[in-house]
Design a protein around this motif. Structure first.
Motif, PDB file in Angstrom:
ATOM      1  N   HIS A   7     -16.966  22.891   7.224  1.00  0.00           N
ATOM      2  CA  HIS A   7     -16.319  23.596   7.538  1.00  0.00           C
ATOM      3  C   HIS A   7     -14.842  24.850   6.865  1.00  0.00           C
ATOM      4  CE1 HIS A   7     -17.249  24.446  11.706  1.00  0.00           C
ATOM      5  NE2 HIS A   7     -17.602  22.692  12.437  1.00  0.00           N
ATOM      6  N   LEU A   8     -15.281  23.459   6.004  1.00  0.00           N
ATOM      7  CA  LEU A   8     -14.067  23.455   5.200  1.00  0.00           C
ATOM      8  C   LEU A   8     -14.410  24.175   3.681  1.00  0.00           C
ATOM      9  CD1 LEU A   8     -12.642  20.296   4.753  1.00  0.00           C
ATOM     10  CD2 LEU A   8     -11.511  21.697   5.883  1.00  0.00           C
ATOM     11  N   LYS A   9     -13.697  25.653   3.869  1.00  0.00           N
ATOM     12  CA  LYS A   9     -14.267  26.274   2.759  1.00  0.00           C
ATOM     13  C   LYS A   9     -12.490  26.425   1.421  1.00  0.00           C
ATOM     14  CE  LYS A   9     -18.590  27.539   3.944  1.00  0.00           C
ATOM     15  NZ  LYS A   9     -18.681  26.390   3.619  1.00  0.00           N
ATOM     16  N   LYS A  10     -13.227  27.147   0.470  1.00  0.00           N
ATOM     17  CA  LYS A  10     -11.335  27.559  -0.341  1.00  0.00           C
ATOM     18  C   LYS A  10     -10.942  28.168  -0.130  1.00  0.00           C
ATOM     19  CE  LYS A  10     -10.370  30.239  -4.650  1.00  0.00           C
ATOM     20  NZ  LYS A  10     -10.468  30.711  -5.322  1.00  0.00           N
ATOM     21  N   GLY A  11      -9.931  27.989   0.244  1.00  0.00           N
ATOM     22  CA  GLY A  11      -8.666  28.518   1.418  1.00  0.00           C
ATOM     23  C   GLY A  11      -7.940  27.980   2.944  1.00  0.00           C
ATOM     24  N   SER A  12      -8.867  26.709   3.441  1.00  0.00           N
ATOM     25  CA  SER A  12      -9.038  26.134   4.450  1.00  0.00           C
ATOM     26  C   SER A  12      -7.295  25.606   3.980  1.00  0.00           C
ATOM     27  CB  SER A  12      -9.905  25.433   4.503  1.00  0.00           C
ATOM     28  OG  SER A  12     -11.254  25.880   5.339  1.00  0.00           O
ATOM     29  N   ALA A  13      -6.577  25.624   5.492  1.00  0.00           N
ATOM     30  CA  ALA A  13      -5.957  24.801   5.058  1.00  0.00           C
ATOM     31  C   ALA A  13      -5.911  23.379   5.772  1.00  0.00           C
ATOM     32  CB  ALA A  13      -4.605  25.189   6.200  1.00  0.00           C
ATOM     33  N   ILE A  14      -5.724  22.684   5.360  1.00  0.00           N
ATOM     34  CA  ILE A  14      -6.174  20.934   6.047  1.00  0.00           C
ATOM     35  C   ILE A  14      -4.426  19.793   5.625  1.00  0.00           C
ATOM     36  CG2 ILE A  14      -6.323  20.630   3.078  1.00  0.00           C
ATOM     37  CD1 ILE A  14      -8.998  19.135   4.410  1.00  0.00           C
ATOM     38  N   ILE A  15      -4.672  18.786   6.356  1.00  0.00           N
ATOM     39  CA  ILE A  15      -3.490  18.236   6.445  1.00  0.00           C
ATOM     40  C   ILE A  15      -4.706  16.552   6.125  1.00  0.00           C
ATOM     41  CG2 ILE A  15      -2.327  16.457   6.895  1.00  0.00           C
ATOM     42  CD1 ILE A  15      -1.734  18.599   9.525  1.00  0.00           C
ATOM     43  N   VAL A  16      -3.904  16.301   5.490  1.00  0.00           N
ATOM     44  CA  VAL A  16      -4.106  14.854   4.099  1.00  0.00           C
ATOM     45  C   VAL A  16      -4.311  13.599   4.543  1.00  0.00           C
ATOM     46  CG1 VAL A  16      -6.054  13.305   2.988  1.00  0.00           C
ATOM     47  CG2 VAL A  16      -6.365  16.376   3.312  1.00  0.00           C
ATOM     48  N   SER A  17      -4.489  12.553   5.482  1.00  0.00           N
ATOM     49  CA  SER A  17      -3.266  11.003   4.707  1.00  0.00           C
ATOM     50  C   SER A  17      -4.355  10.246   4.155  1.00  0.00           C
ATOM     51  CB  SER A  17      -3.105  10.565   6.175  1.00  0.00           C
ATOM     52  OG  SER A  17      -2.046  10.889   7.520  1.00  0.00           O
ATOM     53  N   GLY A  18      -3.720   9.264   3.665  1.00  0.00           N
ATOM     54  CA  GLY A  18      -4.632   8.438   3.022  1.00  0.00           C
ATOM     55  C   GLY A  18      -3.743   7.497   1.642  1.00  0.00           C
ATOM     56  N   THR A  19      -4.363   6.983   1.076  1.00  0.00           N
ATOM     57  CA  THR A  19      -3.946   6.015   0.007  1.00  0.00           C
ATOM     58  C   THR A  19      -3.680   6.702  -1.178  1.00  0.00           C
ATOM     59  OG1 THR A  19      -4.948   4.144   1.111  1.00  0.00           O
ATOM     60  CG2 THR A  19      -3.704   3.727  -0.941  1.00  0.00           C
ATOM     61  N   LEU A  20      -2.289   6.592  -1.582  1.00  0.00           N
ATOM     62  CA  LEU A  20      -2.110   7.708  -2.841  1.00  0.00           C
ATOM     63  C   LEU A  20      -2.299   6.657  -4.470  1.00  0.00           C
ATOM     64  CD1 LEU A  20      -0.350   9.037  -4.203  1.00  0.00           C
ATOM     65  CD2 LEU A  20       2.101   8.602  -3.837  1.00  0.00           C
ATOM     66  N   MET A  44       0.838  -0.990  -0.152  1.00  0.00           N
ATOM     67  CA  MET A  44      -0.060   0.120  -0.109  1.00  0.00           C
ATOM     68  C   MET A  44       0.990   0.910   0.283  1.00  0.00           C
ATOM     69  SD  MET A  44      -2.570   1.881   2.670  1.00  0.00           S
ATOM     70  CE  MET A  44      -2.443   0.573   3.989  1.00  0.00           C
ATOM     71  N   ASN A  45       0.544   2.215  -1.062  1.00  0.00           N
ATOM     72  CA  ASN A  45       0.755   3.303  -0.689  1.00  0.00           C
ATOM     73  C   ASN A  45       0.032   4.296   0.340  1.00  0.00           C
ATOM     74  OD1 ASN A  45       3.050   2.550  -2.788  1.00  0.00           O
ATOM     75  ND2 ASN A  45       1.675   3.200  -4.374  1.00  0.00           N
ATOM     76  N   PHE A  46       1.287   4.922   1.307  1.00  0.00           N
ATOM     77  CA  PHE A  46       0.223   5.790   2.405  1.00  0.00           C
ATOM     78  C   PHE A  46       1.379   7.686   2.098  1.00  0.00           C
ATOM     79  CE2 PHE A  46      -0.672   7.984   6.337  1.00  0.00           C
ATOM     80  CZ  PHE A  46      -2.202   7.323   6.661  1.00  0.00           C
ATOM     81  N   ILE A  47       0.223   8.344   2.026  1.00  0.00           N
ATOM     82  CA  ILE A  47       0.945   9.791   1.754  1.00  0.00           C
ATOM     83  C   ILE A  47       0.125  10.370   2.980  1.00  0.00           C
ATOM     84  CG2 ILE A  47      -0.273  10.617  -0.017  1.00  0.00           C
ATOM     85  CD1 ILE A  47       1.974  11.864  -0.845  1.00  0.00           C
ATOM     86  N   GLN A  48       1.134  11.452   3.091  1.00  0.00           N
ATOM     87  CA  GLN A  48       0.461  13.040   3.969  1.00  0.00           C
ATOM     88  C   GLN A  48       0.962  14.038   3.609  1.00  0.00           C
ATOM     89  OE1 GLN A  48       1.674  13.038   8.106  1.00  0.00           O
ATOM     90  NE2 GLN A  48      -0.991  13.781   8.301  1.00  0.00           N
ATOM     91  N   ILE A  49       0.041  15.072   3.541  1.00  0.00           N
ATOM     92  CA  ILE A  49       0.375  16.317   2.618  1.00  0.00           C
ATOM     93  C   ILE A  49      -0.521  17.551   3.201  1.00  0.00           C
ATOM     94  CG2 ILE A  49       0.299  15.223   0.111  1.00  0.00           C
ATOM     95  CD1 ILE A  49      -2.629  16.461  -0.490  1.00  0.00           C
ATOM     96  N   ALA A  50       0.011  18.658   3.271  1.00  0.00           N
ATOM     97  CA  ALA A  50      -1.035  19.685   4.323  1.00  0.00           C
ATOM     98  C   ALA A  50      -0.578  20.727   3.074  1.00  0.00           C
ATOM     99  CB  ALA A  50       0.456  19.960   5.557  1.00  0.00           C
ATOM    100  N   GLY A  51      -2.142  21.124   2.877  1.00  0.00           N
ATOM    101  CA  GLY A  51      -1.589  22.233   1.965  1.00  0.00           C
ATOM    102  C   GLY A  51      -3.349  22.797   2.349  1.00  0.00           C
ATOM    103  N   HIS A  52      -3.731  23.848   1.167  1.00  0.00           N
ATOM    104  CA  HIS A  52      -4.881  24.224   1.491  1.00  0.00           C
ATOM    105  C   HIS A  52      -5.440  24.234  -0.229  1.00  0.00           C
ATOM    106  CE1 HIS A  52      -2.030  27.241   3.300  1.00  0.00           C
ATOM    107  NE2 HIS A  52      -2.710  27.586   3.952  1.00  0.00           N
ATOM    108  N   LEU A  53      -7.049  24.151   0.828  1.00  0.00           N
ATOM    109  CA  LEU A  53      -8.470  23.847  -0.456  1.00  0.00           C
ATOM    110  C   LEU A  53      -7.942  25.257  -1.499  1.00  0.00           C
ATOM    111  CD1 LEU A  53     -11.114  22.332   1.536  1.00  0.00           C
ATOM    112  CD2 LEU A  53      -9.209  21.708   0.732  1.00  0.00           C
ATOM    113  N   GLY A  54      -8.069  24.882  -2.797  1.00  0.00           N
ATOM    114  CA  GLY A  54      -8.917  25.526  -4.111  1.00  0.00           C
ATOM    115  C   GLY A  54     -10.094  25.326  -4.494  1.00  0.00           C
ATOM    116  N   ALA A  55     -10.916  25.376  -3.620  1.00  0.00           N
ATOM    117  CA  ALA A  55     -12.173  25.221  -4.006  1.00  0.00           C
ATOM    118  C   ALA A  55     -12.828  24.471  -2.604  1.00  0.00           C
ATOM    119  CB  ALA A  55     -12.449  24.352  -5.436  1.00  0.00           C
TER     120      ALA A  55
END
Length: 151
Positions: A60-73, A1-12
């Protein structure tokens, strides 16, 4: 399994849909920025959330919200953009979402979100204000994205 974690901002804003069998699917478009050789690079991720496990978080999530996502690539998809240039779509099936500690926190302990004026209690961010998310520095306050969402 490929597992990844990213941190970023919502573009929409999140997109909620239902399959023909009635299963809920939510799509997030996340921009993760990095700096290489003095230049900023943005990598866009399409995040798929199956079911209702994050229903209390999604409003609570809108365009520009900062979020951390973990999951399967998932395997990258190659497509041609409007100009005919080949592009790569990076996809993650989310298994864990978390409000990011990056971004502004006002004096009342509320985490501000992009433009809308909506606020989420900072306690919901899942980490203390002074914690870090595994190396690297927190991005500066990013109020919007000039980059076009590629998908």
């Amino acid at each position: 399994m490929n597992f990844i974690q990213i941190a970023g901002h919502l573009g929409a804003d999140p997109e909620v849909r239902f399959t023909s069998t009635g299963k809920k699917v939510t799509i997030l478009r996340v921009a993760a920025r990095s700096r290489k050789a003095g230049k900023d690079h943005t990598l866009w991720w399409r995040v798929t959330i199956w079911g209702e496990q994050y229903d209390s978080m999604i409003p609570h999530l809108k365009k520009g919200s900062a979020i951390i996502v973990s999951g399967t690539l998932e395997a990258p998809e190659i497509y041609n953009n409007r100009e005919g240039t080949p592009q790569v779509s990076m996809n993650i099936t989310a298994s864990y979402l978390q409000f990011s500690p990056f971004g502004k926190t006002d004096r009342e302990g509320m985490k501000s979100t992009q433009d809308s004026g909506n606020q989420v209690p900072y306690e919901m961010a899942g980490q203390a204000a002074n914690s870090s998310s595994g190396g690297g520095s927190a991005p500066s306050d990013q109020q919007g994205f000039d980059d076009e969402v590629p998908f």
